[in-house]
Design an enzyme around this catalytic site. Sequence first.
Site, PDB file in Angstrom:
ATOM      1  N   HIS A 231       0.844  -1.194   0.000  1.00 32.09           N
ATOM      2  CA  HIS A 231       0.000   0.000   0.000  1.00 32.09           C
ATOM      3  C   HIS A 231       0.875   1.238   0.000  1.00 32.09           C
ATOM      4  O   HIS A 231       0.756   2.104   0.849  1.00 32.09           O
ATOM      5  CB  HIS A 231      -0.965  -0.004   1.187  1.00 32.09           C
ATOM      6  CG  HIS A 231      -2.231   0.738   0.922  1.00 32.09           C
ATOM      7  ND1 HIS A 231      -2.716   1.738   1.739  1.00 32.09           N
ATOM      8  CD2 HIS A 231      -3.127   0.625  -0.102  1.00 32.09           C
ATOM      9  CE1 HIS A 231      -3.841   2.206   1.240  1.00 32.09           C
ATOM     10  NE2 HIS A 231      -4.121   1.551   0.127  1.00 32.09           N
ATOM     11  N   HIS A 266      -1.595   1.038  13.561  1.00 25.72           N
ATOM     12  CA  HIS A 266      -1.303   0.409  12.265  1.00 25.72           C
ATOM     13  C   HIS A 266      -1.925  -0.987  12.271  1.00 25.72           C
ATOM     14  O   HIS A 266      -3.140  -1.115  12.121  1.00 25.72           O
ATOM     15  CB  HIS A 266       0.203   0.366  12.055  1.00 25.72           C
ATOM     16  CG  HIS A 266       0.619   0.030  10.647  1.00 25.72           C
ATOM     17  ND1 HIS A 266      -0.257  -0.057   9.589  1.00 25.72           N
ATOM     18  CD2 HIS A 266       1.845  -0.261  10.122  1.00 25.72           C
ATOM     19  CE1 HIS A 266       0.388  -0.357   8.484  1.00 25.72           C
ATOM     20  NE2 HIS A 266       1.669  -0.499   8.776  1.00 25.72           N
ATOM     21  N   GLY A 302     -11.952   0.706  11.854  1.00 24.54           N
ATOM     22  CA  GLY A 302     -12.354  -0.123  10.729  1.00 24.54           C
ATOM     23  C   GLY A 302     -13.174   0.614   9.692  1.00 24.54           C
ATOM     24  O   GLY A 302     -13.553   0.017   8.676  1.00 24.54           O
ATOM     25  N   PHE A 303     -13.447   1.901   9.940  1.00 27.90           N
ATOM     26  CA  PHE A 303     -14.207   2.688   8.982  1.00 27.90           C
ATOM     27  C   PHE A 303     -13.411   3.926   8.590  1.00 27.90           C
ATOM     28  O   PHE A 303     -12.663   4.479   9.377  1.00 27.90           O
ATOM     29  CB  PHE A 303     -15.558   3.109   9.569  1.00 27.90           C
ATOM     30  CG  PHE A 303     -16.538   1.978   9.676  1.00 27.90           C
ATOM     31  CD1 PHE A 303     -17.414   1.699   8.643  1.00 27.90           C
ATOM     32  CD2 PHE A 303     -16.546   1.167  10.798  1.00 27.90           C
ATOM     33  CE1 PHE A 303     -18.299   0.635   8.734  1.00 27.90           C
ATOM     34  CE2 PHE A 303     -17.425   0.106  10.910  1.00 27.90           C
ATOM     35  CZ  PHE A 303     -18.307  -0.168   9.867  1.00 27.90           C
ATOM     36  N   HIS A 305     -10.970   5.688   5.342  1.00 28.14           N
ATOM     37  CA  HIS A 305      -9.551   5.654   5.005  1.00 28.14           C
ATOM     38  C   HIS A 305      -9.209   6.973   4.338  1.00 28.14           C
ATOM     39  O   HIS A 305      -9.864   7.381   3.385  1.00 28.14           O
ATOM     40  CB  HIS A 305      -9.231   4.483   4.071  1.00 28.14           C
ATOM     41  CG  HIS A 305      -7.771   4.158   3.994  1.00 28.14           C
ATOM     42  ND1 HIS A 305      -6.837   5.032   3.445  1.00 28.14           N
ATOM     43  CD2 HIS A 305      -7.070   3.072   4.406  1.00 28.14           C
ATOM     44  CE1 HIS A 305      -5.644   4.487   3.518  1.00 28.14           C
ATOM     45  NE2 HIS A 305      -5.746   3.305   4.103  1.00 28.14           N
ATOM     46  N   ARG A 314     -10.580  -2.082  -1.677  1.00 27.71           N
ATOM     47  CA  ARG A 314     -10.151  -3.399  -1.201  1.00 27.71           C
ATOM     48  C   ARG A 314     -11.202  -4.004  -0.292  1.00 27.71           C
ATOM     49  O   ARG A 314     -11.519  -5.198  -0.371  1.00 27.71           O
ATOM     50  CB  ARG A 314      -8.820  -3.288  -0.463  1.00 27.71           C
ATOM     51  CG  ARG A 314      -7.679  -2.693  -1.279  1.00 27.71           C
ATOM     52  CD  ARG A 314      -6.507  -2.352  -0.384  1.00 27.71           C
ATOM     53  NE  ARG A 314      -6.880  -1.380   0.651  1.00 27.71           N
ATOM     54  CZ  ARG A 314      -6.115  -1.028   1.667  1.00 27.71           C
ATOM     55  NH1 ARG A 314      -4.914  -1.592   1.819  1.00 27.71           N
ATOM     56  NH2 ARG A 314      -6.524  -0.136   2.563  1.00 27.71           N
ATOM     57  N   ASP A 353      -9.250  -2.975   7.355  1.00 22.70           N
ATOM     58  CA  ASP A 353      -9.185  -3.480   8.721  1.00 22.70           C
ATOM     59  C   ASP A 353     -10.530  -4.052   9.154  1.00 22.70           C
ATOM     60  O   ASP A 353     -10.592  -5.106   9.795  1.00 22.70           O
ATOM     61  CB  ASP A 353      -8.776  -2.360   9.686  1.00 22.70           C
ATOM     62  CG  ASP A 353      -7.425  -1.775   9.363  1.00 22.70           C
ATOM     63  OD1 ASP A 353      -6.492  -2.560   9.127  1.00 22.70           O
ATOM     64  OD2 ASP A 353      -7.301  -0.543   9.316  1.00 22.70           O
ATOM     65  N   ARG A 378       1.376  -8.224   3.810  1.00 25.27           N
ATOM     66  CA  ARG A 378       2.146  -6.992   3.686  1.00 25.27           C
ATOM     67  C   ARG A 378       3.650  -7.241   3.641  1.00 25.27           C
ATOM     68  O   ARG A 378       4.407  -6.408   3.130  1.00 25.27           O
ATOM     69  CB  ARG A 378       1.788  -6.052   4.835  1.00 25.27           C
ATOM     70  CG  ARG A 378       2.380  -4.655   4.762  1.00 25.27           C
ATOM     71  CD  ARG A 378       2.020  -3.934   3.466  1.00 25.27           C
ATOM     72  NE  ARG A 378       0.609  -3.821   3.216  1.00 25.27           N
ATOM     73  CZ  ARG A 378      -0.178  -2.860   3.684  1.00 25.27           C
ATOM     74  NH1 ARG A 378       0.336  -1.901   4.422  1.00 25.27           N
ATOM     75  NH2 ARG A 378      -1.465  -2.841   3.380  1.00 25.27           N
ATOM     76  N   ARG A 397      18.016   9.767   5.411  1.00 25.62           N
ATOM     77  CA  ARG A 397      18.409  10.488   6.617  1.00 25.62           C
ATOM     78  C   ARG A 397      17.808  11.897   6.554  1.00 25.62           C
ATOM     79  O   ARG A 397      18.463  12.856   6.167  1.00 25.62           O
ATOM     80  CB  ARG A 397      19.931  10.554   6.709  1.00 25.62           C
ATOM     81  CG  ARG A 397      20.514  10.775   8.097  1.00 25.62           C
ATOM     82  CD  ARG A 397      20.149  12.105   8.692  1.00 25.62           C
ATOM     83  NE  ARG A 397      20.844  12.406   9.925  1.00 25.62           N
ATOM     84  CZ  ARG A 397      20.512  13.422  10.692  1.00 25.62           C
ATOM     85  NH1 ARG A 397      19.492  14.206  10.378  1.00 25.62           N
ATOM     86  NH2 ARG A 397      21.206  13.662  11.802  1.00 25.62           N
TER      87      ARG A 397
END
Length: 410
Positions: A231, A266, A302-303, A305, A314, A353, A378, A397
């Site tokens: 992703h 995450h 879960g709701f 994005h 997805r 999720d 992933r 860096r």
Amino acid sequence: MSQTSPSQDLLSARETCRLLGISPATLYAYVSRGLLESRPGPDHRSRLYLRQDVERLAQRQRAGRGEARGAAQSLDRGLPVLETRISLIHPDDGPYYRGRSAIALVREGATLEEAARLLWDCGEDDPFDAPVPAAWPATVAPIAGDATLPPLERAMAAFPLLALEERHSLNAATRTRHRVAATLLRQNAALLVARSPATAPVHALLANAWAPRDAGFEDLVRAALVLCADHELNVSAFAARVVASTGAHLHATVCSGLAALSGPRHGGATARAYALIGDALQSASPREAIASRWQRGDDLPGFRHALYPHGDPRAAELLVRLRDCAPDAAKMDALDALVAATEEISGQRPNIDFVLAAICHAHALPATPALVMFAAGRLAGWLAHALEQQAQGGLIRPRARYAGAAPMPE
């Protein structure tokens, strides 16, 4: 005047417009573009806005033009910071892997291994054609087979020891590195479910651990793995790239990805979504449970994005597939009703999720397999980013803009 709730500081539309220096029309545009979320007010006609979201947006607006502003925004879904040929996120169609739609790959029957070959740019070479040792090394076996350990911790503990067994861990030859990556993909899946490594497809290994002899469930796991494979520059992929930029071996980059995934913001989002589903479905009225939560200003794990303002493609693909193979029609109906009620109340649609958690609820599984599917899939993307970063060369860096106390005079 701002209004507060027990759990969040909420602002009225008027105060939100004042803080941002915008008109009500612009405020509504911000909401439609996903820059801000609105909540129902006490009279059910007014709307309220989370103070922390408004202040974050105001801070971005106040930031000056130029290099400092761009660098700061880039760290939070802002400006692009790295060039990659691996994946593209399209807000309507989901991720594309080297120009191929991930959803199209799923519909064509692709496995995680095939998606990995694409992400790693293997061409005609198949790094998965080599067998995997059927037994764990003696140093790893006690950890790898300990099912009492959490999956991510088990994998993170084993990989440094597996690196000691891999004599090609720092080999720069492309084909050799692809074969090391293929072994890691299979070993990771086995570690996540405390099984022995196998040459069987990853989706078959995982499905057999949770629901043996269920062909529909096995194909659902296959689809989930492919859609989770990459992703773009998400937190865990960025962590893997940073470690890879030091020249570290692939085992180390995998550990960094797993460590980043372990955070509640995450990979832990699957467990929070699982809990939300469970709490809502066990309540007297799932709809009222969601409405009450939303009215309080609580989030809905879960709701929504941020990269898919019209809904996560997805999730939509997986929900269709889940409906086709759900063993309990009544439970699936309840999940569909929960999705519909949440969208009506909040305007938010399910993300990946939620659907991973819903798969577990529909098949009477605990929350852990949702995280395992995410991590197993992933890893293909982490390895792709590590391989690309080391091929490009260069150390990641960035510089920090110091905002602390002024140096004390000697």
